[in-house]
Scaffold this motif. Structure first.
Motif, PDB file in Angstrom:
ATOM      1  N   SER A  85       0.868  -1.173   0.000  1.00  0.00           N
ATOM      2  CA  SER A  85       0.000   0.000   0.000  1.00  0.00           C
ATOM      3  C   SER A  85       0.907   1.226   0.000  1.00  0.00           C
ATOM      4  O   SER A  85       1.728   1.392   0.918  1.00  0.00           O
ATOM      5  N   TRP A 116       1.364   5.553  -0.584  1.00  0.00           N
ATOM      6  CA  TRP A 116       0.755   6.891  -0.617  1.00  0.00           C
ATOM      7  C   TRP A 116       1.842   7.939  -0.483  1.00  0.00           C
ATOM      8  O   TRP A 116       3.000   7.632  -0.141  1.00  0.00           O
ATOM      9  N   GLU A 131      -4.365   6.069  -1.198  1.00  0.00           N
ATOM     10  CA  GLU A 131      -3.446   4.933  -1.250  1.00  0.00           C
ATOM     11  C   GLU A 131      -3.620   4.156  -2.549  1.00  0.00           C
ATOM     12  O   GLU A 131      -4.713   4.082  -3.107  1.00  0.00           O
TER      13      GLU A 131
END
Length: 747
Positions: free
Chosen positions: A150, A152, A166
């Motif tokens: 994940s 971001w 994300e």
């Protein structure tokens, strides 16, 4: 803030402005002082101030933008980062590369970007600071292959920080192959082949996307998907250059970037259709001002590269000349720009032309066109039947033909509507369109300049390609006030009038169509002088002036936007030198005219008509009535009734041919005595008439009749008279009106 910004700037003791206070007006009192200072300062002083303090304005503008357009909160990224493992033609890089977008609103403040990642089970996480860059790299040792991550991005500045959304992916599914390479092309059919590098990377080949466009068109068509190694373009234009791009994906992984642009020309064919041929002519002169012009063929008709044009000129004497002009033409006979080509050759004595387009495979059908038909004066007739609606981007032309036409419109198959920017070289600011004869409205799109005249003309074209001019009109997208009238002169001066002369501005210099001119000597006596767009010199006779007086005449032009500036000229009318000496002559002439009028009145009046007309015997003048007193009331009965044309008895003269005339003395004395007695008898009758009643008119008429009859009887008794005896015994009245015996004999 610089100390100069808070202090007022002065020039010649006048306060101009304080820079910071002018821009923002931080305080209410300061704002009012700024407005007062601005009103008191001249424009030139304000400009000099702003030029000298431009750096201050730049700083203030930066602060203004910061306060108005930049959020004071933390930055935020709306889209998640995109991550992939890039590959070349032989291998893939094991590191993960991520990129993200900048919103473009926080660039005024230093911003740091931090790339964060973690596993979905939160067993590991990490981050990397990217400073001001919009990309980051996750090293191979920081993640495990075939696991989900994940990712971001966090952006932070002096106001705070914010996170993007994300992006979750499997590290085995983000392999990105290199763009494919186009290896083979052919013109018929139009086909391309390419090679992807999935095999070299030991991946199974996936599908590919293809997009194309015509080389001259910057916009790509919608791409097509599902192809493996080849693509065939079915509907293409012959002889046209096409550009292609391809991108591919392997069985596992992401789609590659687009390949380099590959261009290919389709196989050409002979052009089809006809050229749209026309002429750029002046509508006010003859054929010498015409040039030949045509529009380039569209690609679907050209079907290849147009290499040359074949032009045949037919002269009025029956001869013809064939010319081949190439594109580009080294001789300068042909100039092509903006899809139009015009032929730089004189059309003097040309009756018609043929034009064809040539490519490597053939030529178009010749387009035939005849020269416009003008009237006997060598100029085109101009009947205002065109209506114009014009803006900066659009021109709408409509027309209504008059009921009576000098020729039969049924033999014509189309209309031609053209517009031309006045004063431009051939082919510049010029366009035309041909429409069916049932159409009465056309539209043009373009850039029409304000305060610039455009001439719109209407033509008809027959089946035999004969061209007739119908009408023209002048249009403006926006009109302005006219300029000052030039060259105002006084051509001739008289005692009560003058002739004025002035020159109109050339049409291409007129900011608006001049409707009329206003001429006057004051604000009350103003004359509107009509004009025409084609006229260059104007004259006007100013009348009803006073001799010997000085005048100042003014003139101005008037357009739809209003009147222009006045131009003035001073003159003095002529004072006649013999004005005073002519006064007696004029007075005498006036009196003579009055006398003549009185004479005419008298001639037509019954009161004095007898006095002016031929003399008629009047009994009241006879000595027979010498004893009549005119103060007697009864005397009015003897006044004859005045007649315009009285009836007079005709005296018949009879000549006697009895030999020589011999007077008889004795007989003469006897006749004289009888005459004397007769006169005395008449006098006694007159006394009786005085005693007649005044109302008895019949009595008076009878006496008058007897008087006349007795007189005639006396005359009949006399055969001959001597002149001496007649003078002695004949009364003055009878002597005046009656002929003598001698007159009768001599007659």
């Amino acid at each position: 803030m610089s100390p100069h910004a808070s202090q007022p700037v002065t020039r010649n003791g006048r306060v101009l402005v304080g820079a910071s206070k002018v821009i923002f007006g931080f305080q209410t009192n300061t704002r009012y002082r700024m407005i007062a200072a601005y009103r008191s300062a001249s424009v030139s002083e304000a400009l000099r101030f702003f030029t000298a303090h431009m750096w201050i304005l730049s700083v203030l503008l930066l602060v203004f933008q910061t306060n108005c357009f930049t959020s004071t909160g933390p930055p935020a990224l709306s889209s998640p980062p995109e991550c992939f493992m890039p590959c070349d033609e032989k291998s893939c890089i094991s590191d993960i590369h991520c990129t993200w977008e900048d919103r473009g609103l926080d660039h005024l403040f230093p911003t740091n970007y931090i790339l964060h990642w973690k596993t979905t089970d939160n067993n590991s996480r990490g981050n990397v600071t990217s400073s001001n860059s919009l990309k980051g790299v996750i090293q191979r040792e920081d993640f495990i292959n075939h696991e989900e991550l994940s990712v971001w991005v966090e952006a932070e500045n002096q106001h705070g920080s914010g996170n993007s959304k994300e992006n979750v992916f499997n590290t085995a599914d983000i392999i990105k192959p290199p763009p494919p390479k186009v290896t083979l092309t052919q013109q018929e059919p139009l086909e391309i082949e390419w090679l992807s590098f999935c095999d070299e990377l030991q991946f199974s080949a996936g599908t590919c996307d293809v997009r194309y466009r015509i080389d001259t068109n910057p916009v790509w068509s919608k791409y097509e998907s599902g192809f493996l190694q080849t693509y065939v373009l079915d509907n293409y234009l012959p002889g046209t250059v096409y550009a292609f791009q391809v991108r591919c994906a392997c069985r596992i992984g992401l789609m590659s970037d687009w390949s380099a642009v590959h261009k290919i020309r389709s196989e050409g064919k002979a052009p089809v259709g006809e050229l749209d041929v026309w002429m750029d002519c002046s509508t006010t002169t003859g054929l010498l001002d015409c040039i030949l012009i045509w529009k380039e063929l569209p690609l679907f008709l050209a079907r290849g590269v147009i290499m040359a044009y074949e032009v045949v000129l037919f002269y009025s004497n029956g001869t013809s000349v064939l010319l081949n002009v190439f594109t580009p033409d080294p001789k300068g006979l042909l100039t092509c720009s903006e899809m139009q080509c015009y032929f730089n050759c004189s059309l003097k004595d040309i009756s018609s032309v043929n034009v064809s387009a040539l490519n490597a495979h053939g030529a178009t059908v010749p387009s035939h066109l005849k020269m416009p038909i003008l009237d006997s004066s060598g100029q085109e007739k101009d009947d205002q039947i065109i209506n114009l609606m014009m803006t900066e981007q659009n021109l709408t032309v409509s027309w209504e033909l008059p009921t009576q036409q000098p020729y039969n419109l049924k033999i014509y198959e189309e209309y031609v509507v053209q517009y031309k920017q006045v004063g431009t070289p051939p082919g510049v600011g010029f366009d035309w369109v041909k429409v069916n004869k049932s159409q009465k409205v056309v539209f043009f799109k373009g850039h029409f300049r304000n305060y610039t005249p455009y001439r719109v003309s209407l033509f008809t074209v027959s089946h035999g390609k004969n061209v007739h001019f119908l009408s023209s009109n002048i249009g403006y997208s926006l009109e302005g006030a006219p300029s000052k009238v030039q060259s105002l002169k006084v051509l001739s001066i008289a005692d009560t009038q003058v002739t004025l002369f002035w020159e109109s501005d050339p049409l291409y210099k007129q900011k608006g169509l001049v409707l009329y001119y206003q001429v006057g000597t004051d604000s009350i006596n103003v004359y509107n002088v009509s004009t025409s767009p084609l006229s260059s010199n104007e004259t006007f006779v100013l009348k009803s002036l006073r001799p010997g007086q000085e005048y100042q005449v003014w003139i101005r032009a008037v357009t739809k936007a209003g009147p222009g500036a006045n131009n003035t000229a001073t003159f003095k009318t002529i004072q006649l030198e013999n004005d005073v000496s002519l006064l007696p002559s004029l007075t005498a002439l006036f009196l003579l005219l009055v006398a003549l009028l009185f004479f005419l009145w008298c001639y037509t009046s019954d009161k004095v008509g007898l006095w002016l007309s031929e003399k008629v015997p009047d009994p009241s003048n006879s000595q027979i009535f010498k004893h009549l007193k005119m103060n007697d009331a009864s005397a009015s009965i003897f006044i004859p009734i005045l007649e315009r044309h009285p009836s007079i008895s005709v005296l018949e003269v009879v000549n006697r041919f009895s030999g020589d005339f011999k007077p008889n003395l004795e007989k003469s004395l006897a006749d004289k005595s009888a005459r004397h007695d007769e006169i005395l008898h008449i006098d006694r009758h007159n006394e009786q008439k005085l005693a007649c009643d005044r109302a008895d008119q019949r009595c008076r008429r009878e006496e008058y009749s007897k008087m006349v009859d007795s007189d005639e009887e006396g005359n009949n008794k006399v055969d001959s008279w001597s002149s001496s005896e007649e003078e002695e015994f004949t009364p003055g009245y009878e002597k005046h009106f009656m002929p003598t015996a001698l007159d009768i004999l001599e007659g």
